[in-house]
Each structure stands twice: as structure tokens, then as C-alpha cells.
Enzyme design. Structure first.
Site, PDB file in Angstrom:
ATOM      1  N   GLU A 130       0.846  -1.199   0.000  1.00 29.54           N
ATOM      2  CA  GLU A 130       0.000   0.000   0.000  1.00 29.54           C
ATOM      3  C   GLU A 130       0.879   1.245   0.000  1.00 29.54           C
ATOM      4  OE1 GLU A 130      -3.715   0.775   2.544  1.00 29.54           O
ATOM      5  OE2 GLU A 130      -2.259   2.202   3.360  1.00 29.54           O
ATOM      6  N   ALA A 154     -10.948  10.280   2.124  1.00 30.85           N
ATOM      7  CA  ALA A 154     -12.411  10.240   2.231  1.00 30.85           C
ATOM      8  C   ALA A 154     -12.969  11.513   1.591  1.00 30.85           C
ATOM      9  CB  ALA A 154     -12.818  10.136   3.687  1.00 30.85           C
ATOM     10  N   HIS A 188      -7.635   2.690  -4.517  1.00 31.34           N
ATOM     11  CA  HIS A 188      -8.667   2.780  -3.476  1.00 31.34           C
ATOM     12  C   HIS A 188      -9.664   3.849  -3.926  1.00 31.34           C
ATOM     13  CE1 HIS A 188      -5.968   1.298   0.106  1.00 31.34           C
ATOM     14  NE2 HIS A 188      -5.533   0.800  -1.052  1.00 31.34           N
ATOM     15  N   ARG A 194     -16.063   2.631   1.909  1.00 31.52           N
ATOM     16  CA  ARG A 194     -16.944   3.743   2.282  1.00 31.52           C
ATOM     17  C   ARG A 194     -16.126   4.984   2.613  1.00 31.52           C
ATOM     18  NH1 ARG A 194     -19.702   4.115   7.981  1.00 31.52           N
ATOM     19  NH2 ARG A 194     -17.515   4.602   8.374  1.00 31.52           N
ATOM     20  N   LYS A 253     -21.104  -7.674   0.531  1.00 31.12           N
ATOM     21  CA  LYS A 253     -20.189  -7.054  -0.439  1.00 31.12           C
ATOM     22  C   LYS A 253     -19.797  -8.094  -1.504  1.00 31.12           C
ATOM     23  CE  LYS A 253     -17.487  -4.793   2.855  1.00 31.12           C
ATOM     24  NZ  LYS A 253     -16.624  -3.739   3.446  1.00 31.12           N
TER      25      LYS A 253
END
Ligand code: FAD
Length: 325
Positions: free
Chosen positions: A24, A58, A84, A114, A182
Site C-alpha cells: 500500500e 475520504a 482505493h 466507504r 459485499k
């Protein structure tokens, strides 16, 4: 009784599957951070990972730098990006546009999230998506509209999974129901939140499989070498680091000793996850390669050698600097 199928007994398909490796990264916040990130990218690329994931703020707070980093990964490296994408606070129209932009730059893997709710408790604008599940369905709709452009191919959609209960969830059983939902909406795989006890990952696998979750659940593992980072992580995710590890890191006399303890603990955690059946290891790098490579060295993952993965020339510092602007 029918004889065993030729496919089931084929020697190449009967043995253990190769273990996936991924990292990541997050988009850099300054020119200096971009320069050091590109050094890290070069070092990680040399280990031939299956993909690198790129985080997303976000509400799309860093959309420009995230897409720019992904674009450069596609153009200038051999790495495959997993983008992402968060949906909190965004309308389906806005998100469909971002998904299209990602597909246009060559992305074929999206981690549908989310995102964390705003800290000030502000309610999301009306018409914005509520859950990661909604985003998966939206990605599948966009994909369907573009199937000709994708050569009728598919976008790999990943989701988050939680070895320790998600802080807003009423129970771990609810987390599993959400993961199953999901999967039903079209998720292909899951990556876990960080965890510090291998039993939590093994337990998640057992409960998920029992409930009918069949997708790979890849453990997200963080090099456990920085006390400051471990404390911050606890605040951000609600996952409390193991007190005995904190004590051992705090008692270390030198940075080298702390790194040795942390890397050992990370390798033990990753090995225990692999023993429990993990299909891969996803390393949270925090844009630093040294600890991630140290962990990888000691893990000895059974990895296939991919032919033809050639390093492209490292980007110049000037172009790396532009990334942060
Ligand atoms: P969801 O699956 O939507 O779940 C959110 C909450 O709602 C949970 O409590 C769940 O139980 C509940 N819920 C879900 N669906 C339903 C339903 N149908 N009915 C009732 N309740 C429901 N955050 C970022 O901002 N950027 C990133 O790049 C990022 N990357 C991440 C990568 C990984 C591997 C992980 C594990 C997390 C990442 N996060 C990131 C953090 C993530 O956004 C938060 O953990 C967030 O709080 C939840 O995201 P989610 O996708 O799990 O949400």
C-alpha cells in the site's frame, strides 16, 4: 461414482497456489515526499509485486494527486495499481465520473470503500452513497457500460474486511454479514484492516467461510517498528496494538534494536496468517521501503518468477516533484 475430473487432478492445479504480494502506498503531500516516494516505488518494483494499492482521501480530498500517482505508475513502471476509492459524501454521478477517469488511465482494480465519516459528525449530503456495497454496485454498472472498451473484461473489485470488529459495527457477526453482502454485490477479494493477533485473522477466515464468503481475504500487515505510528493507528482504526509488543519496542536501546524487534514481530504475524491459509500478504508501507523489504526478505514467500517484468528507467526528480504540486 464419476471419476475425478481431469482439472481437479492436474498436478499444476492440485498443489498450493502461489502467494500474492502487494504493497500500500499513499499519494505524496509535498515535493520532498514525492521524491522519496519514487525512490520507494523503485525499490518495491524490484520485488515484482502483483499490485500496489494507492489510498484515496475520504470524500475525494486528494483525488488529483491520487489519479496522478496512479497514472504515473501505469506509464512509468511495471507495477499494476489497485486504486482505493471511497464513496462517503459523494453522489453516484461524481463517483461514476471518477471510476471512468480511473479506467481511462488504465486501472483494472479498485478497492471499494466507504471511507471514514467526517470527524465533525456532519451528515453526508443528500443523495450520496452510504456504504461500500453501494460503490461496488456502481463500479459494476460503469464496467457494464464500458464492457466493449474493456474487451468485455472485468475490473477486479476489492473490499475491506476486519479481523477486529469495525468500530461502528454492533458485532463481529455483523461484520461478516456485511462482507458477505459485499461479495454478493460483486466483490472479488478483500484486504484486511491491520491486526496484531494472528488468531483474529484465522478466526475471521473461519467465520467468513462458514457464512459463505468464498473470496480471498488477504491480510494487511504493517511493519510494527514505530511506536508513534502504532499509537496513531490505534486512534484512527480503533485497533489496539498488543501491549507486550509496545513494551518491548519501548524498552529497545537503539533504533536498530527496535527495528529488529518490530520486523521479527511482523514476520511472525505474517507467517501465522499464511499458516492459517492467507492467500497473500499486503504490506502497509507508509511510503517507506526499508522495513517492508526487511519483512519480505525474512518471509521467503513462495512466489512465481514472472518473465518479462522489466524495470523502466527511474523517473527524474523534476517529474517526481511535479507530482506533489
Ligand atoms: P462499509 O463496508 O460500508 O462498512 C462501514 C460500516 O457500515 C461498518 O460498521 C458496517 O458494519 C456498516 N454497514 C455496511 N453495510 C451495511 C448495511 N448494508 N447495513 C447496515 N450497516 C452496514 N479509508 C479511506 O478514507 N481511504 C482509503 O484509501 C482507505 N483504505 C483502506 C484500505 C483497507 C484495506 C481498509 C481495511 C480500510 C481502508 N480505509 C480507507 C478505511 C475505511 O474507509 C474505514 O474503515 C471505513 O470506516 C469503513 O469502510 P468500509 O469500506 O469497510 O465500509
Amino acid at each position: 461414482m464419476s471419476p475425478p475430473s481431469l482439472i481437479d487432478t492436474h498436478p499444476n492445479l492440485a498443489g498450493a497456489a502461489p502467494v500474492a504480494l502487494s504493497y500500500e502506498l499513499f499519494p505524496p503531500r509535498s515535493a520532498a515526499a514525492a521524491e522519496s516516494l519514487w525512490t520507494t516505488i523503485g525499490e518495491l518494483e524490484a520485488t515484482d509485486p502483483d499490485y500496489v494499492s494507492v489510498t484515496y482521501g475520504a470524500s475525494g480530498s486528494n483525488r488529483g494527486t491520487a489519479v496522478e500517482l496512479i497514472n504515473r505508475l501505469v506509464q512509468e513502471t511495471t507495477l499494476r495499481p489497485l486504486a482505493h476509492l471511497t464513496c462517503v459524501g459523494n453522489s453516484p454521478q461524481e463517483l461514476a465520473e471518477i471510476i471512468g477517469e480511473l479506467l481511462d488511465v488504465g486501472v483494472r482494480g479498485i478497492l471499494a470503500l466507504r471511507g471514514d465519516q467526517p470527524k465533525d459528525g456532519a451528515t453526508p449530503p443528500p443523495g450520496s452513497l452510504r456504504y461500500a456495497q453501494d460503490l461496488i454496485e456502481l463500479i459494476r454498472r460503469v464496467e457494464q457500460r464500458r464492457s466493449a472498451l474493456l474487451c468485455a473484461g472485468k475490473v477486479a473489485v476489492g473490499v475491506a474486511a476486519y479481523p477486529a470488529r469495525h468500530p461502528e459495527s454492533p458485532s463481529e457477526a455483523h461484520d461478516i454479514e456485511v462482507l458477505l453482502a459485499k461479495q454478493r454485490s460483486g466483490a472479488d477479494f478483500a484486504i484486511t484492516q491491520v491486526f496484531f493477533h494472528a488468531e483474529q485473522y484465522a478466526d475471521l477466515l473461519t467465520r467468513a467461510r462458514r457464512a459463505g464468503v468464498t473470496i480471498p481475504i488477504i491480510p494487511g500487515v504493517m511493519p510494527l517498528i514505530s511506536l508513534r505510528r502504532l499509537a496513531r493507528l490505534g486512534e484512527l482504526t480503533g485497533v489496539e496494538p498488543a501491549p507486550e509488543l509496545i513494551d518491548r519496542l519501548a524498552a529497545a536501546d537503539t533504533d536498530a534494536e527496535r527495528t529488529r524487534i518490530g520486523v521479527r514481530a511482523t514476520v511472525d504475524l505474517a507467517n501465522a496468517a499464511l499458516d492459517a491459509g492467507a492467500p497473500g500478504i499486503h504490506l502497509y508501507t507508509f511510503n517507506e521501503h526499508a522495513a517492508a523489504l526487511d519483512v519480505l526478505d525474512k518471509l521467503a514467500l513462495p512466489r512465481p518468477h514472472r518473465h518479462g517484468a522489466q524495470r523502466r528507467p527511474a523517473p527524474s526528480a523534476a517529474t517526481a516533484g511535479q507530482l506533489a504540486s
